[in-house]
Write a protein that holds these residues in place. Structure first.
Motif, PDB file in Angstrom:
ATOM      1  N   ASN A   1       0.786  -1.119   0.180  1.00 31.43           N
ATOM      2  CA  ASN A   1      -0.125   0.377   0.251  1.00 31.43           C
ATOM      3  C   ASN A   1       1.125   1.620   0.557  1.00 31.43           C
ATOM      4  N   SER A   2       1.607   1.012   0.527  1.00 29.80           N
ATOM      5  CA  SER A   2       2.790   2.284   0.436  1.00 29.80           C
ATOM      6  C   SER A   2       3.133   2.832  -0.444  1.00 29.80           C
ATOM      7  N   LYS A   3       3.255   2.349  -1.745  1.00 29.24           N
ATOM      8  CA  LYS A   3       3.884   2.457  -3.297  1.00 29.24           C
ATOM      9  C   LYS A   3       2.328   2.637  -4.347  1.00 29.24           C
ATOM     10  N   LEU A   4       1.420   3.175  -3.310  1.00 25.39           N
ATOM     11  CA  LEU A   4       0.549   3.147  -3.723  1.00 25.39           C
ATOM     12  C   LEU A   4       0.464   5.052  -4.299  1.00 25.39           C
ATOM     13  N   SER A   5       0.037   5.579  -4.834  1.00 21.65           N
ATOM     14  CA  SER A   5       0.097   7.506  -4.994  1.00 21.65           C
ATOM     15  C   SER A   5      -1.275   8.002  -4.465  1.00 21.65           C
ATOM     16  N   GLU A   6      -1.139   9.122  -4.226  1.00 17.60           N
ATOM     17  CA  GLU A   6      -1.942  10.084  -2.818  1.00 17.60           C
ATOM     18  C   GLU A   6      -3.430   9.192  -3.666  1.00 17.60           C
ATOM     19  N   ALA A   7      -3.669   9.919  -4.993  1.00 17.87           N
ATOM     20  CA  ALA A   7      -5.091   9.563  -5.899  1.00 17.87           C
ATOM     21  C   ALA A   7      -5.451   7.752  -5.985  1.00 17.87           C
ATOM     22  N   GLU A   8      -4.529   7.130  -6.169  1.00 20.35           N
ATOM     23  CA  GLU A   8      -4.894   5.180  -5.962  1.00 20.35           C
ATOM     24  C   GLU A   8      -5.194   4.688  -4.536  1.00 20.35           C
ATOM     25  N   LYS A   9      -4.587   5.987  -3.837  1.00 18.16           N
ATOM     26  CA  LYS A   9      -4.504   5.476  -2.290  1.00 18.16           C
ATOM     27  C   LYS A   9      -6.674   5.457  -1.826  1.00 18.16           C
ATOM     28  N   LEU A  10      -7.124   6.977  -2.881  1.00 18.55           N
ATOM     29  CA  LEU A  10      -8.535   6.653  -2.738  1.00 18.55           C
ATOM     30  C   LEU A  10      -9.481   5.985  -3.499  1.00 18.55           C
ATOM     31  N   ILE A  11      -8.817   5.139  -4.880  1.00 15.48           N
ATOM     32  CA  ILE A  11      -9.628   3.832  -5.128  1.00 15.48           C
ATOM     33  C   ILE A  11      -9.532   3.079  -4.875  1.00 15.48           C
ATOM     34  N   ALA A  12      -7.759   2.282  -4.127  1.00 14.96           N
ATOM     35  CA  ALA A  12      -8.085   1.353  -3.314  1.00 14.96           C
ATOM     36  C   ALA A  12      -8.608   0.673  -2.909  1.00 14.96           C
TER      37      ALA A  12
END
Length: 284
Positions: free
Chosen positions: A190-201
């Motif tokens: 999860n630490s590799k996710l961008s801020e935008a991706e963290k919202l989608i994850a």
């Protein structure tokens, strides 16, 4: 807390503990620790006075060299967290110590059948790498208990079968998946996710739970449930890798006698592969 890299020194410390009659809980990790790992530590501490954690990024279980190279390494931070959590020994070997003759000359352990299906079919050799390193670590640590998260559902099944088949005197303790407030399963990736991706994850858990709600009354229509879930994930920005709905005991397709199903999810969000699973009761 002792941090030990040398297997010989680890064996010496284990011998002393065994002579004192101490029970040992063991948590094998690949580092980059998060609250999920610390929950495993807490569970281990409930069962034994001595807790040992290993940190080793195992090259044998990676079938993608880039994935191995990019795996986050945070040893100093990991050790600080483990010390605060009251861990007794952290074992931090190098690949050269674990595989002195290289991977191609290494004796391996393989659990037949279960290692080749689903995730094993998608990632050839992955579970061979897992079962080999876990066996080697079990031999070094000689634990009485070992804690594994349920997030890696098939991996847990492989290890339980391996321990049974090889008559290892170790009790495997499954631990529930720890989740973010959003519902996303905690993972080092999860630490590799961008801020935008963290919202989608978190959508992957949402879609999984939606399958789970529909499954008990629609278990004969798994293909449609999977197709709909793939479409939802792909429309949300994921690239679906695999979704399976199988019997959690056999990993075979559901049949009339199946009392439960397990939903196994894997999808890419950018370059990060997220996994999750959910066990569902089919018959009351």
């Amino acid at each position: 807390m002792q941090v030990i890299e040398d297997p010989k020194l680890l064996r010496s410390e284990i011998k002393k503990l065994k002579q004192q009659g101490e029970l040992i809980s063991f948590i094998p990790t690949m580092g980059n620790l998060h609250q999920g790992h610390l929950t495993l530590v807490k569970e281990g501490q409930l069962h034994a006075k001595i807790t040992i954690v290993s940190i080793f990024v195992n090259p044998m279980q990676f079938n993608n060299a880039q994935d191995l190279a990019n795996y986050p390494k945070t040893l100093a931070e990991d050790c600080a967290q483990l010390k605060e959590a009251g861990v007794d020994i952290v074992f931090t070997p190098t690949p050269e110590v674990i595989y002195p003759n290289g991977l191609n000359a290494q004796t391996f352990v393989e659990v037949p059948g279960i290692s080749d299906s689903l995730e094993g079919e998608l990632r050839p050799g992955h579970f061979r790498g897992v079962s080999t390193i876990v066996t080697k670590l079990f031999n070094l640590v000689q634990p009485d208990f070992a804690c594994f998260g349920k997030k890696d559902f098939q991996q847990l099944a492989v290890i339980k079968q391996m321990v049974l088949d090889l008559a290892m005197p170790i009790k495997i303790i499954p631990v529930e998946t720890v989740r973010e407030n959003s519902g996303l399963a905690m993972s080092s990736r999860n630490s590799k996710l961008s801020e935008a991706e963290k919202l989608i994850a978190p959508k992957i858990a949402e879609v999984m739970n939606n399958i789970g709600q529909n499954l008990p009354t629609n278990s004969e229509n798994c293909e449609q449930l999977i197709k709909d879930a793939q479409q939802t994930l792909n429309n949300s920005g994921f690239k679906t890798d695999e979704i399976h709905i199988v019997d959690p005991l056999t990993f075979a397709p559901l049949h009339k006698a199946s009392k439960q199903a397990v939903i196994l999810m894997a999808a890419f969000l950018g370059n990060t592969r997220l996994i999750d699973n959910l066990v569902v009761n089919l018959h009351q």
